[in-house]
Design an enzyme around this catalytic site. Structure first.
Site, PDB file in Angstrom:
ATOM      1  CD  GLU A  59      -2.868   1.199   0.033  1.00 16.23           C
ATOM      2  OE1 GLU A  59      -3.408   0.141  -0.347  1.00 16.23           O
ATOM      3  OE2 GLU A  59      -3.034   2.296  -0.534  1.00 16.23           O
ATOM      4  CD  GLU A  66      -3.013   6.096  -5.263  1.00 20.84           C
ATOM      5  OE1 GLU A  66      -3.700   5.069  -5.204  1.00 20.84           O
ATOM      6  OE2 GLU A  66      -3.050   7.021  -4.411  1.00 20.84           O
TER       7      GLU A  66
HETATM    8  N1  LIG Z   1      -3.870  10.709 -15.086  1.00 20.78           N
HETATM    9  C1  LIG Z   1      -4.756   9.715 -15.221  1.00 20.78           C
HETATM   10  N2  LIG Z   1      -5.065   9.241 -16.437  1.00 20.78           N
HETATM   11  C2  LIG Z   1      -5.957   8.234 -16.599  1.00 20.78           C
HETATM   12  N3  LIG Z   1      -6.588   7.613 -15.593  1.00 20.78           N
HETATM   13  C3  LIG Z   1      -6.313   8.015 -14.340  1.00 20.78           C
HETATM   14  C4  LIG Z   1      -5.389   9.088 -14.083  1.00 20.78           C
HETATM   15  N4  LIG Z   1      -5.326   9.278 -12.740  1.00 20.78           N
HETATM   16  C5  LIG Z   1      -6.144   8.378 -12.216  1.00 20.78           C
HETATM   17  N5  LIG Z   1      -6.747   7.622 -13.147  1.00 20.78           N
HETATM   18  C6  LIG Z   1      -7.716   6.519 -12.915  1.00 20.78           C
HETATM   19  O1  LIG Z   1      -8.556   6.864 -11.859  1.00 20.78           O
HETATM   20  C7  LIG Z   1      -8.393   5.952 -10.771  1.00 20.78           C
HETATM   21  C8  LIG Z   1      -8.422   6.705  -9.470  1.00 20.78           C
HETATM   22  O2  LIG Z   1      -7.293   7.545  -9.438  1.00 20.78           O
HETATM   23  P1  LIG Z   1      -6.828   8.315  -8.141  1.00 20.78           P
HETATM   24  O3  LIG Z   1      -5.679   9.177  -8.487  1.00 20.78           O
HETATM   25  O4  LIG Z   1      -7.995   8.978  -7.484  1.00 20.78           O
HETATM   26  O5  LIG Z   1      -6.282   7.158  -7.276  1.00 20.78           O
HETATM   27  P2  LIG Z   1      -7.065   6.185  -6.326  1.00 20.78           P
HETATM   28  O6  LIG Z   1      -6.930   4.827  -6.946  1.00 20.78           O
HETATM   29  O7  LIG Z   1      -8.427   6.747  -6.085  1.00 20.78           O
HETATM   30  O8  LIG Z   1      -6.203   6.264  -5.077  1.00 20.78           O
HETATM   31  P3  LIG Z   1      -6.615   6.493  -3.580  1.00 20.78           P
HETATM   32  O9  LIG Z   1      -8.120   6.514  -3.443  1.00 20.78           O
HETATM   33  O10 LIG Z   1      -5.990   5.344  -2.891  1.00 20.78           O
HETATM   34  O11 LIG Z   1      -5.980   7.821  -3.284  1.00 20.78           O
HETATM   35  C9  LIG Z   1      -7.048   5.258 -11.032  1.00 20.78           C
HETATM   36  O12 LIG Z   1      -7.000   3.975 -10.484  1.00 20.78           O
HETATM   37  C10 LIG Z   1      -7.008   5.233 -12.539  1.00 20.78           C
HETATM   38  O13 LIG Z   1      -7.750   4.135 -13.040  1.00 20.78           O
END
Ligand SMILES: Nc1ncnc2c1ncn2[C@@H]1O[C@H](COP(=O)(O)OP(=O)(O)OP(=O)(O)O)[C@@H](O)[C@H]1O
Length: 116
Positions: A59, A66
């Site tokens: 994690e 991220e």
């Molecule tokens: N720059 C990007 N381009 C394309 N898809 C993205 C991008 N950033 C995020 N995503 C998509 O959106 C999802 C959510 O992204 P986010 O950055 O919110 O991370 P997360 O998985 O929600 O992390 P956490 O909730 O643990 O902070 C990612 O898993 C990915 O599939």
């Protein structure tokens, strides 16, 4: 000694900002409570400890991926999505492994306790 505190700062940051990290910590606490409550062996506790450490470490790496992706681009990009999704997948695989292991180790003890 500084690198140690930088690492601690990173862990504290992940705990404060990542909801999933909180879920992992609560699950880890549950594992500790069950291991204390049930007559698990030293080897079983060691195996459970290994899984807990693996999930939390992955994690932390997921959080690092991220942040790195967000630093590199704010645009929507298929590679950014792949990087984040694959990193999240590594946590999911470990979490499923941990859950199955916990079920296999705790399950028989719980059945013994409640089924006469
Ligand atoms: N720059 C990007 N381009 C394309 N898809 C993205 C991008 N950033 C995020 N995503 C998509 O959106 C999802 C959510 O992204 P986010 O950055 O919110 O991370 P997360 O998985 O929600 O992390 P956490 O909730 O643990 O902070 C990612 O898993 C990915 O599939």
């Amino acid at each position: 000694m500084k690198p140690f505190w930088f690492a601690v700062h990173g862990i504290v940051h992940a705990v404060r900002t990542e909801r999933n990290m909180l879920i992992h910590l609560v699950s880890s606490l549950l594992v500790v409570v069950f291991a204390w409550w049930l007559p698990t062996t030293k080897l079983e506790n060691l195996i459970l400890f290994g899984w807990v450490v693996l999930v939390i470490a992955l994690e932390l790496m997921n959080t690092a991926v991220e942040r790195t992706v967000d630093l590199v681009t704010k645009d929507i990009h298929p590679l950014a999505k792949q990087a984040k999704d694959v990193a999240a997948g590594s946590v999911l695989v470990a979490a499923i492994g941990a859950a199955i292991t916990a079920l296999f180790i705790f399950g028989p003890y719980i059945i013994d306790k409640f089924v006469i």
